[in-house]
Scaffold this motif. Structure first.
Motif, mmCIF file in Angstrom:
data_model
loop_
_atom_site.group_PDB
_atom_site.id
_atom_site.type_symbol
_atom_site.label_atom_id
_atom_site.label_comp_id
_atom_site.label_asym_id
_atom_site.label_seq_id
_atom_site.Cartn_x
_atom_site.Cartn_y
_atom_site.Cartn_z
ATOM 1 N N LYS A 160 0.833 -1.212 0.000
ATOM 2 C CA LYS A 160 0.000 0.000 0.000
ATOM 3 C C LYS A 160 0.860 1.252 0.000
ATOM 4 C CE LYS A 160 -4.173 -1.650 2.254
ATOM 5 N NZ LYS A 160 -5.083 -1.474 3.389
ATOM 6 N N VAL A 161 1.945 1.227 0.752
ATOM 7 C CA VAL A 161 2.855 2.369 0.806
ATOM 8 C C VAL A 161 3.511 2.567 -0.559
ATOM 9 C CG1 VAL A 161 5.008 3.248 1.815
ATOM 10 C CG2 VAL A 161 3.263 2.203 3.282
ATOM 11 N N THR A 162 3.972 1.483 -1.150
ATOM 12 C CA THR A 162 4.597 1.550 -2.470
ATOM 13 C C THR A 162 3.647 2.168 -3.486
ATOM 14 O OG1 THR A 162 6.040 -0.337 -2.032
ATOM 15 C CG2 THR A 162 5.584 0.169 -4.346
ATOM 16 N N ILE A 163 2.408 1.690 -3.513
ATOM 17 C CA ILE A 163 1.438 2.201 -4.482
ATOM 18 C C ILE A 163 1.126 3.665 -4.219
ATOM 19 C CG2 ILE A 163 -0.955 2.012 -5.282
ATOM 20 C CD1 ILE A 163 -0.661 -1.041 -5.007
ATOM 21 N N ASN A 164 0.892 4.024 -2.969
ATOM 22 C CA ASN A 164 0.587 5.425 -2.647
ATOM 23 C C ASN A 164 1.737 6.356 -3.026
ATOM 24 O OD1 ASN A 164 -1.978 4.850 -1.700
ATOM 25 N ND2 ASN A 164 -1.303 4.652 0.428
ATOM 26 N N GLU A 165 2.953 5.938 -2.750
ATOM 27 C CA GLU A 165 4.109 6.759 -3.099
ATOM 28 C C GLU A 165 4.228 6.896 -4.614
ATOM 29 O OE1 GLU A 165 6.731 8.256 -0.813
ATOM 30 O OE2 GLU A 165 4.752 8.191 0.106
ATOM 31 N N ALA A 166 4.019 5.804 -5.340
ATOM 32 C CA ALA A 166 4.100 5.852 -6.804
ATOM 33 C C ALA A 166 3.049 6.794 -7.379
ATOM 34 C CB ALA A 166 3.946 4.443 -7.376
ATOM 35 N N ILE A 167 1.850 6.742 -6.835
ATOM 36 C CA ILE A 167 0.770 7.624 -7.307
ATOM 37 C C ILE A 167 1.154 9.089 -7.097
ATOM 38 C CG2 ILE A 167 -1.598 8.392 -6.820
ATOM 39 C CD1 ILE A 167 -2.197 5.411 -6.109
ATOM 40 N N GLU A 168 1.627 9.422 -5.913
ATOM 41 C CA GLU A 168 1.981 10.811 -5.613
ATOM 42 C C GLU A 168 3.157 11.295 -6.462
ATOM 43 O OE1 GLU A 168 0.090 12.884 -3.855
ATOM 44 O OE2 GLU A 168 -1.258 11.168 -3.666
ATOM 45 N N ILE A 169 4.126 10.437 -6.685
ATOM 46 C CA ILE A 169 5.268 10.811 -7.520
ATOM 47 C C ILE A 169 4.815 10.998 -8.971
ATOM 48 C CG2 ILE A 169 7.478 9.987 -8.443
ATOM 49 C CD1 ILE A 169 7.950 8.728 -5.628
ATOM 50 N N ARG A 208 -3.839 8.011 -11.679
ATOM 51 C CA ARG A 208 -4.849 6.948 -11.816
ATOM 52 C C ARG A 208 -4.320 5.787 -12.641
ATOM 53 N NH1 ARG A 208 -10.580 9.339 -13.298
ATOM 54 N NH2 ARG A 208 -9.606 8.967 -15.298
ATOM 55 N N PHE A 209 -3.576 6.097 -13.699
ATOM 56 C CA PHE A 209 -3.000 5.049 -14.538
ATOM 57 C C PHE A 209 -2.048 4.172 -13.727
ATOM 58 C CE2 PHE A 209 0.611 3.718 -17.207
ATOM 59 C CZ PHE A 209 -0.045 2.835 -18.045
ATOM 60 N N ASN A 253 -1.883 3.799 -10.507
ATOM 61 C CA ASN A 253 -2.656 3.072 -9.505
ATOM 62 C C ASN A 253 -3.266 1.810 -10.110
ATOM 63 O OD1 ASN A 253 -4.019 2.462 -7.090
ATOM 64 N ND2 ASN A 253 -5.780 3.688 -7.679
ATOM 65 N N GLY A 254 -3.915 1.939 -11.262
ATOM 66 C CA GLY A 254 -4.568 0.796 -11.885
ATOM 67 C C GLY A 254 -3.590 -0.304 -12.271
ATOM 68 N N ILE A 255 -2.486 0.084 -12.868
ATOM 69 C CA ILE A 255 -1.494 -0.911 -13.287
ATOM 70 C C ILE A 255 -0.872 -1.590 -12.069
ATOM 71 C CG2 ILE A 255 0.725 -1.283 -14.456
ATOM 72 C CD1 ILE A 255 -1.630 -0.766 -16.370
ATOM 73 N N LEU A 256 -0.489 -0.810 -11.069
ATOM 74 C CA LEU A 256 0.152 -1.405 -9.891
ATOM 75 C C LEU A 256 -0.796 -2.298 -9.116
ATOM 76 C CD1 LEU A 256 2.459 1.440 -8.577
ATOM 77 C CD2 LEU A 256 3.081 -0.614 -9.884
ATOM 78 N N ASP A 257 -2.065 -1.928 -9.039
ATOM 79 C CA ASP A 257 -3.030 -2.783 -8.364
ATOM 80 C C ASP A 257 -3.121 -4.132 -9.074
ATOM 81 O OD1 ASP A 257 -4.976 -3.274 -6.311
ATOM 82 O OD2 ASP A 257 -6.529 -3.042 -7.842
ATOM 83 N N ALA A 258 -3.185 -4.103 -10.401
ATOM 84 C CA ALA A 258 -3.263 -5.342 -11.177
ATOM 85 C C ALA A 258 -1.982 -6.165 -11.053
ATOM 86 C CB ALA A 258 -3.559 -5.022 -12.639
ATOM 87 N N VAL A 259 -0.827 -5.508 -11.107
ATOM 88 C CA VAL A 259 0.450 -6.208 -10.979
ATOM 89 C C VAL A 259 0.568 -6.828 -9.587
ATOM 90 C CG1 VAL A 259 2.965 -5.910 -10.855
ATOM 91 C CG2 VAL A 259 1.670 -4.873 -12.733
#
Length: 157
Positions: free
Chosen positions: A101-110, A121-122, A124-130
């Motif tokens: 969750k931290v990884t995804i949140n940080e990636a989204i903000e960056i 959003r892009f 977030n969607g890709i990382l959630d699926a991966v």
């Protein structure tokens, strides 16, 4: 350790410098990473590990990304988005102490800061699926409280 987001941003800048300038890894570490985090030994270790492991796992990450982008070629993705995705996938697989969750949140903000308006959003969607794919294949090993949710089917972020 200094702000991890700032250190991740430095690692992203190093990845971009390496790719855009086709620079040697050691040169990038010495000219991009060290000047920004050299006064923080723990932060320097994290930035170097993230940068080097992301480079080392780029092919694996690209293969994972390609599985989840529909009707699109990975080479057509915005360079920054692709680098952010690679970095996050590296964190999923090589940083056992960082919750997904931290990884995804940080990636989204960056992504919001360094890329396009739709990149958050892009990413977030890709990382959630991966993440779902890697977790269901037991390719992510996280240990400790909060590091991986109950099951791959129950980990929506």
């Amino acid at each position: 350790m200094k702000n991890r987001r700032g250190i991740r941003e430095t690692a992203l800048q190093a990845l971009y410098a390496h790719q855009a300038g086709n620079e040697d890894k050691e040169h990038v570490v010495n000219t991009v990473i060290k000047p920004k985090v050299d006064d923080d030994k723990e932060g320097l270790r994290f930035a170097e590990k993230l940068f080097l492991n992301t480079l080392q796992t780029a092919e694996f990450a690209d293969a994972e990304i390609e599985k989840h982008i529909k009707n699109w070629e990975i080479q057509r993705l915005a360079v920054i988005d692709r680098l952010i995705l690679r970095m996050a996938i590296c964190e999923f697989t090589h940083f056992d102490d960082i919750p997904p969750k931290v990884t995804i949140n940080e990636a989204i903000e960056i992504a919001k800061k360094f890329s396009t308006a739709k990149s958050g959003r892009f990413v977030n969607g890709i990382l959630d699926a991966v993440l779902e794919s890697l977790a269901s294949d037991n390719r992510i090993t996280k240990s400790g409280r909060g590091l991986l949710n109950q099951s791959p089917d129950n980990h929506k972020l």
